[in-house]
Motif scaffolding. Structure first.
Motif, PDB file in Angstrom:
ATOM      1  N   VAL A   1      77.117  -7.075  84.143  1.00  0.00           N
ATOM      2  CA  VAL A   1      76.705  -7.343  82.777  1.00  0.00           C
ATOM      3  C   VAL A   1      77.889  -8.028  82.116  1.00  0.00           C
ATOM      4  O   VAL A   1      79.037  -7.801  82.513  1.00  0.00           O
ATOM      5  CB  VAL A   1      76.297  -6.033  82.044  1.00  0.00           C
ATOM      6  CG1 VAL A   1      77.484  -5.108  81.845  1.00  0.00           C
ATOM      7  CG2 VAL A   1      75.594  -6.322  80.749  1.00  0.00           C
ATOM      8  N   GLU A   2      77.624  -8.878  81.136  1.00  0.00           N
ATOM      9  CA  GLU A   2      78.720  -9.601  80.494  1.00  0.00           C
ATOM     10  C   GLU A   2      79.041  -9.026  79.123  1.00  0.00           C
ATOM     11  O   GLU A   2      78.131  -8.799  78.315  1.00  0.00           O
ATOM     12  CB  GLU A   2      78.371 -11.085  80.351  1.00  0.00           C
ATOM     13  CG  GLU A   2      78.336 -11.809  81.672  1.00  0.00           C
ATOM     14  CD  GLU A   2      78.137 -13.307  81.524  1.00  0.00           C
ATOM     15  OE1 GLU A   2      77.597 -13.762  80.489  1.00  0.00           O
ATOM     16  OE2 GLU A   2      78.525 -14.027  82.452  1.00  0.00           O
ATOM     17  N   VAL A   3      80.327  -8.815  78.882  1.00  0.00           N
ATOM     18  CA  VAL A   3      80.831  -8.434  77.571  1.00  0.00           C
ATOM     19  C   VAL A   3      81.474  -9.681  76.980  1.00  0.00           C
ATOM     20  O   VAL A   3      82.329 -10.297  77.617  1.00  0.00           O
ATOM     21  CB  VAL A   3      81.848  -7.277  77.671  1.00  0.00           C
ATOM     22  CG1 VAL A   3      82.478  -6.994  76.320  1.00  0.00           C
ATOM     23  CG2 VAL A   3      81.172  -6.021  78.226  1.00  0.00           C
ATOM     24  N   LEU A   4      81.033 -10.056  75.787  1.00  0.00           N
ATOM     25  CA  LEU A   4      81.560 -11.237  75.108  1.00  0.00           C
ATOM     26  C   LEU A   4      82.436 -10.791  73.945  1.00  0.00           C
ATOM     27  O   LEU A   4      82.058  -9.883  73.188  1.00  0.00           O
ATOM     28  CB  LEU A   4      80.433 -12.115  74.577  1.00  0.00           C
ATOM     29  CG  LEU A   4      79.717 -12.986  75.606  1.00  0.00           C
ATOM     30  CD1 LEU A   4      78.873 -12.169  76.544  1.00  0.00           C
ATOM     31  CD2 LEU A   4      78.877 -14.019  74.908  1.00  0.00           C
ATOM     32  N   VAL A   5      83.583 -11.438  73.808  1.00  0.00           N
ATOM     33  CA  VAL A   5      84.512 -11.127  72.729  1.00  0.00           C
ATOM     34  C   VAL A   5      84.760 -12.405  71.934  1.00  0.00           C
ATOM     35  O   VAL A   5      85.240 -13.399  72.481  1.00  0.00           O
ATOM     36  CB  VAL A   5      85.839 -10.551  73.252  1.00  0.00           C
ATOM     37  CG1 VAL A   5      86.747 -10.168  72.081  1.00  0.00           C
ATOM     38  CG2 VAL A   5      85.601  -9.354  74.165  1.00  0.00           C
ATOM     39  N   ALA A   6      84.412 -12.354  70.650  1.00  0.00           N
ATOM     40  CA  ALA A   6      84.657 -13.462  69.732  1.00  0.00           C
ATOM     41  C   ALA A   6      85.689 -12.999  68.719  1.00  0.00           C
ATOM     42  O   ALA A   6      85.844 -11.806  68.472  1.00  0.00           O
ATOM     43  CB  ALA A   6      83.362 -13.865  69.033  1.00  0.00           C
ATOM     44  N   GLY A   7      86.380 -13.949  68.112  1.00  0.00           N
ATOM     45  CA  GLY A   7      87.399 -13.574  67.130  1.00  0.00           C
ATOM     46  C   GLY A   7      87.570 -14.625  66.058  1.00  0.00           C
ATOM     47  O   GLY A   7      87.375 -15.815  66.294  1.00  0.00           O
ATOM     48  N   THR A   8      87.928 -14.137  64.877  1.00  0.00           N
ATOM     49  CA  THR A   8      88.237 -15.002  63.740  1.00  0.00           C
ATOM     50  C   THR A   8      89.516 -14.483  63.099  1.00  0.00           C
ATOM     51  O   THR A   8      89.634 -13.280  62.837  1.00  0.00           O
ATOM     52  CB  THR A   8      87.098 -14.980  62.694  1.00  0.00           C
ATOM     53  OG1 THR A   8      85.884 -15.377  63.328  1.00  0.00           O
ATOM     54  CG2 THR A   8      87.402 -15.915  61.532  1.00  0.00           C
ATOM     55  N   VAL A   9      90.448 -15.384  62.854  1.00  0.00           N
ATOM     56  CA  VAL A   9      91.698 -14.991  62.216  1.00  0.00           C
ATOM     57  C   VAL A   9      91.415 -14.767  60.731  1.00  0.00           C
ATOM     58  O   VAL A   9      91.020 -15.679  60.018  1.00  0.00           O
ATOM     59  CB  VAL A   9      92.792 -16.056  62.411  1.00  0.00           C
ATOM     60  CG1 VAL A   9      94.085 -15.637  61.704  1.00  0.00           C
ATOM     61  CG2 VAL A   9      93.037 -16.300  63.896  1.00  0.00           C
ATOM     62  N   LYS A  10      91.590 -13.531  60.293  1.00  0.00           N
ATOM     63  CA  LYS A  10      91.307 -13.168  58.899  1.00  0.00           C
ATOM     64  C   LYS A  10      92.497 -13.407  57.985  1.00  0.00           C
ATOM     65  O   LYS A  10      92.324 -13.757  56.826  1.00  0.00           O
ATOM     66  CB  LYS A  10      90.847 -11.707  58.801  1.00  0.00           C
ATOM     67  CG  LYS A  10      89.482 -11.487  59.373  1.00  0.00           C
ATOM     68  CD  LYS A  10      88.473 -12.326  58.621  1.00  0.00           C
ATOM     69  CE  LYS A  10      87.071 -12.117  59.102  1.00  0.00           C
ATOM     70  NZ  LYS A  10      86.125 -13.026  58.469  1.00  0.00           N
ATOM     71  N   SER A  11      93.694 -13.192  58.511  1.00  0.00           N
ATOM     72  CA  SER A  11      94.878 -13.418  57.673  1.00  0.00           C
ATOM     73  C   SER A  11      96.100 -13.605  58.545  1.00  0.00           C
ATOM     74  O   SER A  11      96.150 -13.149  59.682  1.00  0.00           O
ATOM     75  CB  SER A  11      95.100 -12.233  56.714  1.00  0.00           C
ATOM     76  OG  SER A  11      95.434 -11.067  57.443  1.00  0.00           O
ATOM     77  N   VAL A  12      97.073 -14.310  57.968  1.00  0.00           N
ATOM     78  CA  VAL A  12      98.388 -14.464  58.592  1.00  0.00           C
ATOM     79  C   VAL A  12      99.393 -14.270  57.463  1.00  0.00           C
ATOM     80  O   VAL A  12      99.420 -15.053  56.512  1.00  0.00           O
ATOM     81  CB  VAL A  12      98.567 -15.847  59.248  1.00  0.00           C
ATOM     82  CG1 VAL A  12      99.955 -15.957  59.865  1.00  0.00           C
ATOM     83  CG2 VAL A  12      97.490 -16.107  60.286  1.00  0.00           C
ATOM     84  N   ALA A  13     100.161 -13.185  57.557  1.00  0.00           N
ATOM     85  CA  ALA A  13     101.128 -12.880  56.500  1.00  0.00           C
ATOM     86  C   ALA A  13     102.232 -11.993  57.060  1.00  0.00           C
ATOM     87  O   ALA A  13     101.982 -11.141  57.917  1.00  0.00           O
ATOM     88  CB  ALA A  13     100.429 -12.177  55.336  1.00  0.00           C
ATOM     89  N   ASP A  14     103.420 -12.179  56.542  1.00  0.00           N
ATOM     90  CA  ASP A  14     104.559 -11.330  56.903  1.00  0.00           C
ATOM     91  C   ASP A  14     104.762 -11.242  58.409  1.00  0.00           C
ATOM     92  O   ASP A  14     105.104 -10.186  58.938  1.00  0.00           O
ATOM     93  CB  ASP A  14     104.396  -9.933  56.301  1.00  0.00           C
ATOM     94  CG  ASP A  14     104.307  -9.953  54.786  1.00  0.00           C
ATOM     95  OD1 ASP A  14     104.998 -10.787  54.159  1.00  0.00           O
ATOM     96  OD2 ASP A  14     103.524  -9.154  54.228  1.00  0.00           O
ATOM     97  N   GLY A  15     104.516 -12.341  59.116  1.00  0.00           N
ATOM     98  CA  GLY A  15     104.739 -12.374  60.549  1.00  0.00           C
ATOM     99  C   GLY A  15     103.649 -11.729  61.377  1.00  0.00           C
ATOM    100  O   GLY A  15     103.813 -11.560  62.588  1.00  0.00           O
TER     101      GLY A  15
END
Length: 132
Positions: free
Chosen positions: A93-107
């Protein structure tokens, strides 16, 4: 590491999961619960069949994060286990992982994840925070 920017939509990562993977994960993790290997036991407790370990599913999300960030330091990875990943006796069975960068702050970069199997979300509120 590739520079992450707020709003970046990351390439979906796909991970096949087999019963052999469940056996290997059980041995590595020390979690021999038979719902992860025995169809009869899984069904006897109300599951639709043998299911993947929740922590294995979360680990796949971690693998996706590592791929997206070229192995950057993960300072936080978490989710709620909301739906099982049912693994067939034959094939995978396939597990799919998607992602969206919500924030970039303080490293740090915060990535909202979506982890699905057969069109259904299997982790609730999954996210990762990496050192940017």
């Amino acid at each position: 590491m590739t520079a992450l920017q707020q709003g970046d939509v990351l390439e979906v990562q796909t991970f096949p999961v087999t019963r052999a993977d469940l056996v290997a994960y059980a041995a590595a993790s020390g979690d021999p619960n038979p719902i992860h290997q025995d169809e009869e036991v899984a069904r006897s407790v109300g599951l639709p069949g043998v299911i993947a370990h929740g922590m294995l599913t979360l680990a796949l999300a971690g693998r996706a994060v590592a791929a997206w960030t070229d192995g950057a330091e993960v300072v936080e990875l978490g989710a709620k286990f909301t739906s099982p990943v049912v693994v067939p006796a034959d094939g995978s069975v396939e597990v799919l992982v998607a992602g969206t960068v919500k924030s970039v702050a303080d490293g740090l970069a915060t990535i909202a994840l979506e982890v699905t199997c057969e069109g259904q979300k299997v982790l609730g509120m999954p996210k990762a925070v990496v050192r940017a």
